[in-house]
Enzyme design. Sequence first.
Site, PDB file in Angstrom:
ATOM      1  CB  SER A  59       5.275   9.742  -6.643  1.00 47.23           C
ATOM      2  OG  SER A  59       3.921   9.665  -6.301  1.00 47.23           O
ATOM      3  CG  ASP A 173       4.529   8.564  -3.063  1.00 52.75           C
ATOM      4  OD1 ASP A 173       5.565   9.222  -3.249  1.00 52.75           O
ATOM      5  OD2 ASP A 173       3.502   8.699  -3.752  1.00 52.75           O
TER       6      ASP A 173
END
Length: 327
Positions: A59, A173
């Site tokens: 991320s 993510d």
Amino acid sequence: MTSRNSNQEAGHCPQRPEAMRGKIGLVLGSGAARGFAHIGVIRALHEAGIEPAIICGSSIGALVGAAYSCGRLDPFEEWVRSLEWLDIVRVLDPTLAAGGFIEGESLMRALGDLLGEYRIEQLPRTYAAVATALRSGQEIWLKEGSLLDAVRASIALPGLFTPVRADGQWLTDGGLVNPVPVSLGRALGADYIIAVNLNGDIVGRHLSKYEAISEARKPDSNDLWGKFMVHLREGLGESSLGRLMSRRQAPSPGLFDVIASSINVMQDRITRSRLAGDPPDLLINPRLAHIGLLEFDRADEAIEEGQRAVRRLLPALLETLDHPHGV
């Protein structure tokens, strides 16, 4: 593919570093706006003469790691330090996109201007990012191809960013499956792992801040979530969702407060589980609970805390580098 300004950009890329004692891997964890602390961590490590040969991230860690790996950390840091809340709303460009509030096109254009268009396999450092296959839940390691595409997939926070289509599957993510990807650092050949966990003290903090506040935010709120909600409501106007989001209710957690707190709980639990099974050689835990999920306008605070976190552990870090396991 080389950088769009290949001659200029190449001059800013560092040479592949030689590990001090074996290959040092730097693992940068997920955590949205708290991730700017990674910049401070990198700065403090450099001050101590430590330059990792391997960089991997999940991320926001994938984003900061990308800027560092291609030698563009200086302009990236300058940009994030300059961000104000209205700049963030503009670059996130919230819309009712399929699969999330944010398409990410404006953000990726800004990052493309900052970082250039590198391919991962051409970087002077070994780099990889983590994403999640939305259909299967499989952990995906992005180790080649477009650097920007890898970052975009890894930062696709569910409910906010739309997922990314790549190689026949939807990616989202990386923090969903591996918030602090120590296992990836080891797979890339690191002999010694320094990991940064941004989620060590966050559970309940975001929610408790708002537990006595109505979901309806005032436009002059000092909270970036509140400002983001106001902007989104104005954009939705008189749509059914816009009226629903504007309806005043008894004091209760707001929509984004619930999302943020849920993500905090999830990432904390997954991080604890993954690190228990595969601990790094050194774990850095910046104290960042006071920074909300989308408070990207607090980069100065996050960066400074990243530096402090390294300095607190510096004696232990230098000692373990002198006596690494298996090196």
